[in-house]
Design a protein around this motif. Structure first.
Motif, short mmCIF file in Angstrom:
data_model
loop_
_atom_site.label_atom_id
_atom_site.label_comp_id
_atom_site.label_asym_id
_atom_site.label_seq_id
_atom_site.Cartn_x
_atom_site.Cartn_y
_atom_site.Cartn_z
N GLU A 96 0.83 -1.21 0.00
CA GLU A 96 0.00 0.00 0.00
C GLU A 96 0.86 1.26 0.00
N ALA A 99 2.23 2.13 -3.33
CA ALA A 99 1.22 2.52 -4.31
C ALA A 99 0.82 3.98 -4.14
N TRP A 105 3.89 2.66 -7.45
CA TRP A 105 3.72 1.28 -7.92
C TRP A 105 2.26 0.88 -7.70
N ALA A 106 1.38 1.42 -8.52
CA ALA A 106 -0.05 1.31 -8.28
C ALA A 106 -0.57 -0.13 -8.36
N ASP A 107 0.17 -1.04 -9.00
CA ASP A 107 -0.34 -2.41 -9.13
C ASP A 107 -0.22 -3.22 -7.84
N ARG A 108 0.52 -2.72 -6.86
CA ARG A 108 0.68 -3.38 -5.56
C ARG A 108 1.22 -4.81 -5.68
N SER A 109 2.05 -5.03 -6.67
CA SER A 109 2.57 -6.38 -6.90
C SER A 109 3.80 -6.64 -6.02
N ASP A 111 5.91 -8.73 -6.71
CA ASP A 111 6.99 -9.08 -7.64
C ASP A 111 7.95 -7.91 -7.88
N ARG A 112 7.52 -6.70 -7.54
CA ARG A 112 8.41 -5.54 -7.69
C ARG A 112 9.52 -5.54 -6.64
#
Length: 201
Positions: A96, A99, A105-109, A111-112
């Protein structure tokens, strides 16, 4: 105590004086120092369960102990600790935070994140408690909760699913204990683990 002395004296303590509780003001300092740990994006995605009463501590050992006869000697001294603190990491807080507009990083993944900093940062907080314990004249030990016991631990204390215990700390006044067999390995010299300029250099 000088900081270098705190670092030099830090070791994992596995036996405690059960008749000497940790004073309330010292417990507060342990926690105040824990939340001074660095955290990615200043997310501070951690939570600390503090267990001081005999009833709570017994419930912890019943839920989180690994079992097996080989562990009983180790647990005997650990169970005498008058204070247990369980640090938890909350991944969702970091996803959160990153994001938000200043990170984006709006996708909240997850994996980042090549490294899960929610665990790293909570480990930093645990280390600050270990060092604070030494500075306060206490002993402490960080140890893991077996994965097969995590469900029982969560149920015993109502821990939300978003919070994962990264381990637990026993804290108290030291009593004589056995030298850990692991210490026979000796501390690796700095020149074996430090690489200058390039790996192996």
């Amino acid at each position: 105590m000088e900081f270098r002395e705190v670092v030099r004296r830090r070791r994992m303590v596995r036996n405690y004086d059960p008749d000497r509780p940790v004073p309330a003001e010292v417990v507060q300092r342990l926690l105040d120092h824990a939340v001074r740990a660095p955290s990615a994006g200043f997310a501070q995605g951690w939570g600390f369960l503090v267990l001081e009463s005999a009833e709570d501590r017994e419930r912890f050992w019943a839920a989180a102990s690994p079992g097996g006869s080989g562990r009983q000697r180790w647990l005997e001294g650990m169970r005498r600790a008058p204070l247990i603190v369980v640090p938890h990491a909350n991944r969702a807080t970091y996803l959160e935070r990153y994001a938000e507009p200043d990170k984006g990083w709006a996708d909240r993944s997850p994996d980042r994140w090549p490294v899960p900093y929610w665990y790293v940062d909570t480990g930093f907080a645990a280390l600050l408690m270990l060092l604070t314990a030494v500075d306060e004249g206490l002993g402490a030990c960080f140890f893991g909760i077996p994965p097969q016991r995590t469900g029982a631990y969560r149920e015993a204390f109502g821990v939300p699913e978003d919070f994962l215990p990264i381990g637990a700390l026993t804290i108290g006044y030291r009593a004589p204990d056995q030298r850990s067999p692991s210490l026979r390995r000796g501390r690796r010299p700095v020149d074996q683990v430090v690489h200058r300029g390039r790996w192996g250099g």
